[in-house]
Design an enzyme around this catalytic site. Structure first.
Site, short mmCIF file in Angstrom:
data_model
loop_
_atom_site.label_atom_id
_atom_site.label_comp_id
_atom_site.label_asym_id
_atom_site.label_seq_id
_atom_site.Cartn_x
_atom_site.Cartn_y
_atom_site.Cartn_z
N SER A 411 27.32 71.29 48.44
CA SER A 411 27.34 72.15 49.69
C SER A 411 28.41 71.31 50.51
CB SER A 411 25.93 72.04 50.55
OG SER A 411 25.82 70.92 50.76
N HIS A 432 28.32 77.21 45.28
CA HIS A 432 27.55 77.02 46.19
C HIS A 432 26.43 77.90 46.56
CE1 HIS A 432 26.70 75.75 50.85
NE2 HIS A 432 25.74 75.09 49.91
N GLU A 444 29.21 80.90 47.97
CA GLU A 444 30.38 80.21 48.12
C GLU A 444 31.03 79.98 46.76
OE1 GLU A 444 30.98 78.78 52.57
OE2 GLU A 444 29.79 77.55 51.17
N ASN A 482 29.11 75.50 55.95
CA ASN A 482 28.30 74.36 56.19
C ASN A 482 29.18 73.40 57.49
OD1 ASN A 482 25.76 74.53 55.03
ND2 ASN A 482 26.35 73.06 53.16
#
Length: 656
Positions: A411, A432, A444, A482
């Site tokens: 991540s 991800h 992702e 993130n």
């Protein structure tokens, strides 16, 4: 004589303004031909029609242009018999056209629906008036408020269609030329179709209790409920004479077209369709993609919560999956999680026992990497530590077949650094998944500096098979979601350090429309996850006080330990406000000399946190981590629960 009019506007026979004008002329020609006694409307290209072209709204809604309303009005005034023969999709304005016909028939594979609510709109071509008259107010409200299509059998039970027909002589295969095969002999072959059956000449009985119950289930107008409340208002008008009810529907629809929630939701609609458009070296698609690039078998390294969730996502999509996990106790926990999930799906009626058994048996376990030698794709889902991940990929590279793709579920970490320990950087990328991976729709796709266009194309195809919404990110710390989340939580922690209770901050963000507040998200993900990320990146400062260090030392890691920013009863996910946390924040803030401002308004709380999110998004765009503002919006809507009716953080920034 029966005249067949075929909707043929590839790919989905959208009823754009220009195409509606063409169909209207065909209907007018049929009306002026005295030898035509009946008209059958069908669709080509494997569809009836997906409805009105949403692009027409983006160009500026022109109520004077030719639209499906004009087609429906012509059908409504006609004395000839009209039959809609549906194969494939009949959505939105297309279903409203079918409702104006005297008879509706559909093949078993057909899907019928009025999904306008998902774009912040209501049916605007008579749907709110005809549907309640045909199937009843309660059923009509449920169908339109939900917006999901129903199949032909369900439509027949409701009385929405007159019968389910076979698309061939003895089977239900899709037809290639519906105008020639489905429509042959109709409608005179069906008894009773020589009479006009105008739904508009019937009446609807409004059930006050059904209306009240529907209203209770809706969010407030200011929190995404505008279209839903106006839909109920339109349906209530179906007890009026038809022309009055129709005028009311038109007025409400026209009000919604330029409303902020609808503009935002239509932005999301188009942003999602832009996701796979990648500038630069072209990504091969369709027939140009070699058949041997298909992913058919999958391996997952790591049987923890994330690895198990990823495996479930693949098993649900029909992939055989092998999980490599060396710890026997963890294998047992993973098996239990898988079994519990499928049992829950059966209990809820989402899967049959046979389907659940088949999917569960698709997931196998092994203790050694050798079990992955023949996999087409192997995803690493181990501890978020670069050294550990590099060790995993060095082993995998020597074992897995040369043309297999290797992917990391990291991540935050550097994809290129991992790829460097392999001899296949072109077939290496980040995938991800968001927890829980078998439920969350976002994926992702992280492109390394050497990731090939072919590998990216395969990843986007794979996402589609998994029913995930895939967003491309460049290889940068935290990628899109993130990286922004750290800024989002930094501002939330700053507010708590200034004396605002975490529970109040979360409540303010939920009031803004977020699915979950930042501190509840901390507890769900695990405070140790954020602490470990911060340890590996000293420049990442999430707080001015040692709040995360303190919680980590006290083993207050969130839901997994029963305590975090909230407390949790044993076996419960329900967060309980904790005075101890508020005292801890106050003490640490005093030591750091942070001024207190507990009286800040809910609006200011949301403004500060969302502004931090927006500023981070702007940096990501400048640096090329995300391709488009809309990509960022999709990440935050599907991955973090940003309210879709606000369009995502970047759309919201433009709007306010």
């Amino acid at each position: 004589m029966n005249r067949v009019i075929t909707l043929d506007n590839p790919p989905v026979n959208a009823l754009s303004s220009a195409y509606s004008e063409k169909i209207l002329k065909e209907i007018q020609a049929a009306e002026s031909d005295a030898s035509v006694t009946s008209v059958t409307i069908a669709g080509a290209n494997g569809y009836f029609s997906a409805g009105v072209d949403v692009n027409d709204f983006q160009k500026g809604w022109d109520p004077n242009a030719t639209t499906v309303r004009d087609i429906i009005d012509a059908v409504e005034r006609s004395e000839k018999i009209y039959t809609a023969v549906i194969d494939g999709l009949a959505l939105g304005g297309a279903l409203e056209l079918a409702l104006a016909c005297d008879r509706r028939e559909a093949t078993p594979r057909s899907k019928l629906g009025l999904p306008e609510i998902k774009l912040g709109l209501i049916p605007g071509a008579g749907g709110t008036q005809r549907l309640p008259r045909l199937i009843g107010v309660q059923a009509a409200l449920q169908m339109m408020l939900k917006g999901d299509p129903i199949d032909a059998d369900a439509a027949a039970k409701l009385g929405l269609i007159d019968r389910v027909i076979l698309s061939g002589a003895q089977d239900a295969r899709p037809v290639e030329e519906p105008a020639l095969s489905l429509t042959k002999g109709r409608p005179s072959e069906v008894e009773g179709t020589h009479e006009k059956r105008r739904i508009s000449e019937t009446s609807a009985k409004i059930d006050a209790n059904a209306i009240e119950e529907a209203r209770k289930s809706l969010p407030p107008v200011e929190n995404g409920g505008l279209a839903a409340h106006k839909l109920i208002e339109a349906v209530q008008a179906s007890e009026l004479p038809f022309e009055q009810g129709l005028a009311r529907e038109y007025k409400l629809f026209d009000e919604l077209v330029n409303s902020a929630p609808s503009l935002a939701l239509r932005h999301v609609f188009f942003a999602e369709r832009e996701l796979s458009k990648i500038p630069g070296p072209s990504i091969p698609r369709g027939p140009s993609i070699p058949q041997d690039d298909k992913i058919e078998t999958v391996g997952v390294v790591g049987g923890g919560t994330m690895g198990t969730g990823i495996s479930l996502a693949f098993a649900n999509a029909g992939f055989p999956v092998t999980i490599v996990e060396p710890v026997a106790e963890q294998i047992e926990r993973s098996r239990q999680m898988i079994s519990t999930m499928f049992a829950s799906q059966v209990k809820r009626g989402r899967l049959t026992e046979d389907e659940a058994r088949k999917r569960e048996s698709a997931i196998t376990f092994a203790g050694e990497y050798a079990a992955l030698a023949d996999r087409d794709l192997v995803i690493e889902a181990v501890f978020e530590n670069m050294d550990v991940k590099k060790e995993v990929f060095a082993k995998l590279d020597s074992i897995v077949k040369p043309d297999a793709i290797l992917a990391s579920n990291t991540s935050t970490l550097d994809i290129d650094e991992m790829a460097a320990v392999t001899k296949r950087p072109e077939e290496f990328l980040g995938l991800h998944f968001f927890a829980p991976a078998n439920i969350m729709k976002l994926l992702e796709i992280v492109r390394g500096k050497a990731t090939s266009a072919q590998t990216l194309a395969t990843a986007f195809k794979l996402a589609k098979r998994l029913r995930k919404v895939a967003v491309l990110s460049a290889n940068a710390f935290g990628f899109i979601g993130n990286r922004m989340f750290f800024e989002y939580t930094r501002e939330a922690i700053a507010l708590a350090e200034e004396g605002v209770a975490p529970a109040r901050i979360d409540a303010a963000m939920k009031k803004f429309g977020m699915a979950m507040g930042p501190f509840a998200t901390f507890d769900l993900s695990g405070i140790d996850v954020f602490w470990l990320v911060a340890q590996g990146r000293p420049q990442l400062t999430l707080a001015r006080t040692p709040i995360l260090d303190t919680l980590y030392e006290q083993k207050r890691l969130g839901q997994k330990t029963g305590k975090g920013f909230y407390t949790y009863a044993s076996g419960s996910r329900e967060a309980t406000r904790d005075d101890e946390i508020e005292s801890l924040f106050a003490g640490l803030a005093k030591e750091a000399g942070i001024a207190q401002n507990a009286g800040v308004s809910d609006e200011e709380i949301a403004r500060r946190i969302v502004l931090a999110l927006i500023q981070s998004g702007e940096e990501i765009l400048r640096e090329g981590v995300a391709l488009r503002p809309g990509d960022i919006d999709i990440v935050w809507i599907y991955g973090y629960g940003f309210p879709a009716y606000r369009g995502g953080p970047m759309w919201y920034a433009k709007a306010v």
